[in-house]
Every structure is written in C-alpha cells, then in structure tokens.
Design a protein around this motif. Sequence first.
Motif, mmCIF file in Angstrom:
data_model
loop_
_atom_site.group_PDB
_atom_site.id
_atom_site.type_symbol
_atom_site.label_atom_id
_atom_site.label_comp_id
_atom_site.label_asym_id
_atom_site.label_seq_id
_atom_site.Cartn_x
_atom_site.Cartn_y
_atom_site.Cartn_z
ATOM 1 N N ALA A 1 72.872 64.355 28.227
ATOM 2 C CA ALA A 1 72.887 65.032 26.917
ATOM 3 C C ALA A 1 72.130 64.217 25.874
ATOM 4 O O ALA A 1 71.377 64.779 25.068
ATOM 5 C CB ALA A 1 74.333 65.269 26.476
ATOM 6 N N LEU A 2 72.305 62.903 25.891
ATOM 7 C CA LEU A 2 71.588 62.048 24.934
ATOM 8 C C LEU A 2 70.087 62.112 25.203
ATOM 9 O O LEU A 2 69.285 62.184 24.255
ATOM 10 C CB LEU A 2 72.101 60.613 25.007
ATOM 11 C CG LEU A 2 71.430 59.618 24.060
ATOM 12 C CD1 LEU A 2 71.622 60.048 22.607
ATOM 13 C CD2 LEU A 2 71.998 58.218 24.280
ATOM 14 N N GLY A 3 69.716 62.108 26.470
ATOM 15 C CA GLY A 3 68.295 62.223 26.807
ATOM 16 C C GLY A 3 67.687 63.517 26.278
ATOM 17 O O GLY A 3 66.586 63.515 25.720
ATOM 18 N N ARG A 4 68.411 64.629 26.431
ATOM 19 C CA ARG A 4 67.921 65.918 25.896
ATOM 20 C C ARG A 4 67.780 65.855 24.382
ATOM 21 O O ARG A 4 66.788 66.327 23.821
ATOM 22 C CB ARG A 4 68.868 67.049 26.289
ATOM 23 C CG ARG A 4 68.751 67.490 27.733
ATOM 24 C CD ARG A 4 69.511 68.768 28.024
ATOM 25 N NE ARG A 4 70.946 68.649 27.756
ATOM 26 C CZ ARG A 4 71.839 68.175 28.608
ATOM 27 N NH1 ARG A 4 71.465 67.775 29.802
ATOM 28 N NH2 ARG A 4 73.115 68.109 28.278
ATOM 29 N N ARG A 5 68.784 65.269 23.715
ATOM 30 C CA ARG A 5 68.728 65.180 22.249
ATOM 31 C C ARG A 5 67.538 64.332 21.803
ATOM 32 O O ARG A 5 66.845 64.680 20.843
ATOM 33 C CB ARG A 5 70.022 64.603 21.683
ATOM 34 C CG ARG A 5 71.182 65.593 21.738
ATOM 35 C CD ARG A 5 72.399 65.120 20.981
ATOM 36 N NE ARG A 5 72.144 64.709 19.613
ATOM 37 C CZ ARG A 5 71.987 65.523 18.562
ATOM 38 N NH1 ARG A 5 72.028 66.821 18.731
ATOM 39 N NH2 ARG A 5 71.790 65.047 17.366
ATOM 40 N N LEU A 6 67.307 63.197 22.486
ATOM 41 C CA LEU A 6 66.178 62.338 22.115
ATOM 42 C C LEU A 6 64.845 63.014 22.388
ATOM 43 O O LEU A 6 63.887 62.838 21.627
ATOM 44 C CB LEU A 6 66.277 61.004 22.840
ATOM 45 C CG LEU A 6 67.453 60.105 22.428
ATOM 46 C CD1 LEU A 6 67.491 58.849 23.267
ATOM 47 C CD2 LEU A 6 67.415 59.776 20.946
ATOM 48 N N ARG A 7 64.761 63.814 23.458
ATOM 49 C CA ARG A 7 63.529 64.578 23.714
ATOM 50 C C ARG A 7 63.326 65.628 22.616
ATOM 51 O O ARG A 7 62.213 65.829 22.134
ATOM 52 C CB ARG A 7 63.566 65.235 25.091
ATOM 53 C CG ARG A 7 63.187 64.290 26.208
ATOM 54 C CD ARG A 7 62.987 65.010 27.538
ATOM 55 N NE ARG A 7 64.229 65.551 28.083
ATOM 56 C CZ ARG A 7 65.155 64.842 28.707
ATOM 57 N NH1 ARG A 7 64.973 63.550 28.878
ATOM 58 N NH2 ARG A 7 66.242 65.409 29.166
ATOM 59 N N ASP A 8 64.430 66.280 22.207
ATOM 60 C CA ASP A 8 64.330 67.265 21.126
ATOM 61 C C ASP A 8 63.892 66.600 19.815
ATOM 62 O O ASP A 8 63.208 67.220 18.998
ATOM 63 C CB ASP A 8 65.678 67.966 20.908
ATOM 64 C CG ASP A 8 66.040 68.893 22.056
ATOM 65 O OD1 ASP A 8 65.159 69.191 22.896
ATOM 66 O OD2 ASP A 8 67.236 69.286 22.137
ATOM 67 N N MET A 9 64.300 65.363 19.626
ATOM 68 C CA MET A 9 63.911 64.616 18.427
ATOM 69 C C MET A 9 62.534 63.999 18.581
ATOM 70 O O MET A 9 62.031 63.329 17.686
ATOM 71 C CB MET A 9 64.938 63.494 18.143
ATOM 72 C CG MET A 9 66.328 64.002 17.814
ATOM 73 S SD MET A 9 67.596 62.717 17.830
ATOM 74 C CE MET A 9 67.100 61.675 16.477
ATOM 75 N N GLU A 10 61.910 64.237 19.771
ATOM 76 C CA GLU A 10 60.590 63.713 20.110
ATOM 77 C C GLU A 10 60.518 62.203 20.055
ATOM 78 O O GLU A 10 59.522 61.601 19.670
ATOM 79 C CB GLU A 10 59.521 64.359 19.233
ATOM 80 C CG GLU A 10 59.435 65.860 19.410
ATOM 81 C CD GLU A 10 58.366 66.510 18.565
ATOM 82 O OE1 GLU A 10 57.667 65.800 17.814
ATOM 83 O OE2 GLU A 10 58.250 67.741 18.668
ATOM 84 N N VAL A 11 61.600 61.564 20.503
ATOM 85 C CA VAL A 11 61.633 60.107 20.577
ATOM 86 C C VAL A 11 61.143 59.665 21.947
ATOM 87 O O VAL A 11 60.438 58.661 22.071
ATOM 88 C CB VAL A 11 63.078 59.576 20.333
ATOM 89 C CG1 VAL A 11 63.164 58.092 20.539
ATOM 90 C CG2 VAL A 11 63.525 59.948 18.927
#
Length: 169
Positions: free
Chosen positions: A158-168
């Motif tokens: 879930a954190l990985g998805r959020r960071l991808r959504d944040m384009e990190v």
Amino acid sequence: MSYERRHAPGVPLLEPSDVELVRAMLSLGGVPWGELEDGVQQVRVKLLDAGEEIHNRQAWLSVVASRVAVDWHRRRARDESLGERLAARWTDRPPPDQTEDARVLALTVAEGMQGLPPVQRQVLALRYYADLPVREIARRLRVPEGTVKSRLHTAVAALGRRLRDMEVI
C-alpha cells in the motif's frame, strides 16, 4: 482434580520446587519481581519443547532460567535504545552523513504513511523505524507472527502504491 491429572501422561510439568528454583534464578539474573511469572512461563514453554530429553532437571531449569534472564536484559537494553533512536529521527537537525535528498525522501515516506490505516502504520513504524524483529512486534501487539508478516506485506504494498501515486518512486 490435581494439576497433574489434567495433563497427558509423560508431559513434563513444573513442580512447585521447580517454580521456586526458576524464580530464584530469574531474580538472581536481575529480572524484576513483577516480571518473574512471565519468565516462569517462558521456561515452561521451553520445557514442553524439550520433552523427555532432559537428564538433570534442576541443572537444565537453572541454565534455561538464566538464559531467559539474559534475554530479558537484552530486550530491556534494546527497548531503551529504541527511544533514543526514535528521538534522533525526529530532531530538527539531520545526522551529519544524511543528505538532503535522503531527508526529503524520509519526510515523503512519512507523509505517504499518513494515508494508510492505523494498523498498517503501526507495523511499518515498529519494523522499519523502531527496527524491531517480527517476533518482537508480534509479542508487543499480542498477535501471531504470521499476522505481523501479513500486515507488513500489505502495508509495504500500500505504501508503494501511495508513493508511486505521489510520483516519488
């Protein structure tokens, strides 16, 4: 009904004199009075695991109890340093070897964690910020190790998805 009659024959039990020996060894090892029963329970579990392999019961109980006391001290030292490590992570000044990019990434990860459910944030913080092993997290949360592993797997995804959504990443 006596304690021994409630258990299957051949299952090793701690006699009252054994319990006193274990408590004495734990006390001599520096385990506080309030935590002696937890230590006795740990020795009981190890006794059940050992089965009928014990030749000198009192010697075995003494050695195991002293090892439980050593483990207690190691846990305590790790817990004390945990507070120091967490405090160091939240100071205004970054460690001298930390780059500005690493600090920005750490803040971004912390921001990404804010959108996760509390259970996921909890296991991520205990595992990766507090650097606790899965077994210790399970003990503190009073859940099975498999539950901790499952929560960690879900939280990391879930954190990985959020960071991808944040384009990190």
